[in-house]
Design a protein around this motif. Sequence first.
Motif, mmCIF file in Angstrom:
data_model
loop_
_atom_site.group_PDB
_atom_site.id
_atom_site.type_symbol
_atom_site.label_atom_id
_atom_site.label_comp_id
_atom_site.label_asym_id
_atom_site.label_seq_id
_atom_site.Cartn_x
_atom_site.Cartn_y
_atom_site.Cartn_z
ATOM 1 N N PHE A 49 40.206 26.746 39.095
ATOM 2 C CA PHE A 49 40.728 27.786 38.217
ATOM 3 C C PHE A 49 40.675 27.284 36.778
ATOM 4 C CE2 PHE A 49 42.809 28.013 42.330
ATOM 5 C CZ PHE A 49 42.565 29.324 42.705
ATOM 6 N N ASP A 54 39.379 32.524 32.474
ATOM 7 C CA ASP A 54 39.954 33.667 33.189
ATOM 8 C C ASP A 54 41.437 33.776 32.840
ATOM 9 O OD1 ASP A 54 40.634 35.709 34.864
ATOM 10 O OD2 ASP A 54 39.697 34.861 36.644
ATOM 11 N N GLU A 56 43.454 36.200 32.981
ATOM 12 C CA GLU A 56 44.295 36.997 33.876
ATOM 13 C C GLU A 56 44.987 36.152 34.937
ATOM 14 O OE1 GLU A 56 41.900 40.108 35.449
ATOM 15 O OE2 GLU A 56 41.814 41.234 33.570
ATOM 16 N N ILE A 57 44.413 34.992 35.252
ATOM 17 C CA ILE A 57 45.037 34.120 36.254
ATOM 18 C C ILE A 57 46.421 33.675 35.794
ATOM 19 C CG2 ILE A 57 44.848 31.880 37.425
ATOM 20 C CD1 ILE A 57 41.876 32.220 37.486
ATOM 21 N N VAL A 60 49.623 35.159 37.330
ATOM 22 C CA VAL A 60 50.103 34.700 38.641
ATOM 23 C C VAL A 60 51.259 33.725 38.453
ATOM 24 C CG1 VAL A 60 49.497 33.393 40.713
ATOM 25 C CG2 VAL A 60 47.878 35.053 39.764
ATOM 26 N N ARG A 73 48.566 33.991 46.276
ATOM 27 C CA ARG A 73 47.828 34.760 45.271
ATOM 28 C C ARG A 73 46.493 34.079 44.936
ATOM 29 N NH1 ARG A 73 51.776 37.027 46.747
ATOM 30 N NH2 ARG A 73 53.094 38.488 45.560
ATOM 31 N N LEU A 74 46.509 32.756 44.783
ATOM 32 C CA LEU A 74 45.277 32.038 44.449
ATOM 33 C C LEU A 74 44.266 32.124 45.586
ATOM 34 C CD1 LEU A 74 46.669 28.811 42.713
ATOM 35 C CD2 LEU A 74 45.885 30.932 41.648
ATOM 36 N N LEU A 76 43.954 34.643 47.632
ATOM 37 C CA LEU A 76 43.387 35.988 47.586
ATOM 38 C C LEU A 76 42.340 36.103 46.473
ATOM 39 C CD1 LEU A 76 46.625 38.125 48.118
ATOM 40 C CD2 LEU A 76 44.678 37.939 49.690
ATOM 41 N N ILE A 77 42.589 35.462 45.354
ATOM 42 C CA ILE A 77 41.663 35.522 44.225
ATOM 43 C C ILE A 77 40.338 34.843 44.560
ATOM 44 C CG2 ILE A 77 41.255 34.669 41.874
ATOM 45 C CD1 ILE A 77 44.275 35.068 41.376
ATOM 46 N N THR A 78 40.411 33.688 45.215
ATOM 47 C CA THR A 78 39.187 32.928 45.512
ATOM 48 C C THR A 78 38.519 33.358 46.811
ATOM 49 O OG1 THR A 78 40.415 31.219 46.718
ATOM 50 C CG2 THR A 78 40.108 30.905 44.341
#
Length: 430
Positions: A49, A54, A56-57, A60, A73-74, A76-78
Amino acid sequence: MRRSVVDDLIKWKNSGDRKPLVLKGARQVGKTWLMKHFGKEFYQNYVYFNFDEDIEIQSVFETNKDPQRIIQRLSLITGQVINPEKTLIVFDEIQESSAALNSLKYFNEKANEYHVIAAGSLLGTLLAAPQSYPVGQVNLLEVQPMKFDEFLEATDENLYNFYSSVQKGDVVESVFHTRLSEAYDTYLIVGGMPECVASWSEKKDAKALARIQKELISLYENDFAKHNSRINSGRILMVFRSLVSQLAKENEKFIYGAVKESGRARDFEEAIEWLVSAGIVNRVFNLSKTEHPLAAFDELNCFKLFMFDTGLLKNMAGIDNLTLLTKSDFQFKGPLAENYVLQQLRGVFDIEPRYFATKSGEINFIVQSGSEIIPIEVKAGEDRNSVSFKNYVKKYSPGHAVRFSRMGYLQNGAITNIPLYFAGKIKELM
């Protein structure tokens, strides 16, 4: 290219009291590459990350303090499963998110089964202010430019194999001494910045190398303004640009008046602290006496500043490559050799090197190994004449006394002469 700091990362991974790890060090020393390489080679997978790329991260971390929810959450993002101990979580440019930096505390307290590593540009300047990061909740590891042995392995593996095999008392045949001395000269030109070493290894193009070095220097100077806050960026730039002239003086002690006429400590001390914290300069204090423990005898108002990479210093000084390779009588060759030796010594001993200057002379470096105090003399050539060093050895009778020079590896009475190319092997050879 192999980086010896990977060994420290492995120790961190296997440590029973491991905390989230923060890598500190100047920009472009290879922190991002190290984190990705480490995740790829020593874990089942890694997730990366970048808080600068990015933005927007960041949300989180701003809306969650529970590390388990952050992990969800991480993941789901990856689109990857993040497993305890098997997945390396990499936070790059973490200085862009104070919430992410603060989250390292919660990972340590509530989810230490997850392996988290973080780095960022000029992160050292944040770490210098305790309120800016979770005190006592992270492990710190400094990443420096590639040292001579790493450079040698990247550019001449066969010669590196000989270099690494040499032990105390071994004879270094003239053919190897010549080749290693030539490699040392090349290192003074190239330095240890990974991009520079990679370029030289692949192309051997001096113009391309010089262009990269100039770009790196410009990058650091641009950072001064980009990260300007309560510290005047103009003063940081003035100190940085004075490094060459400071080291060119017969007495290399940092003089505020050499930065600006009538300059005083209060004008520039914060700028110096910023540069030290950012990992861009290395500060060496003078000692009032050479006794254990060294830190107790620092003269805090008397110090030298060296560049963190010798190749960049050489470029800043505008030294012609041919002059460096063929002439031994120009004044700046001595400071360049000292800068190189300091770069190799940093991290070898638990205590950072100092120096010792009195009215009767100067000892270039003093290091502490356990309770032993070791004087070090640096000679850019083969000259053995140093009255102050010999007088020091005679007066204090140290258990070890080391001279780095272009001479071969030999014992000369109480003094061990170690070739400059072996500076990083001082513990093994003295």
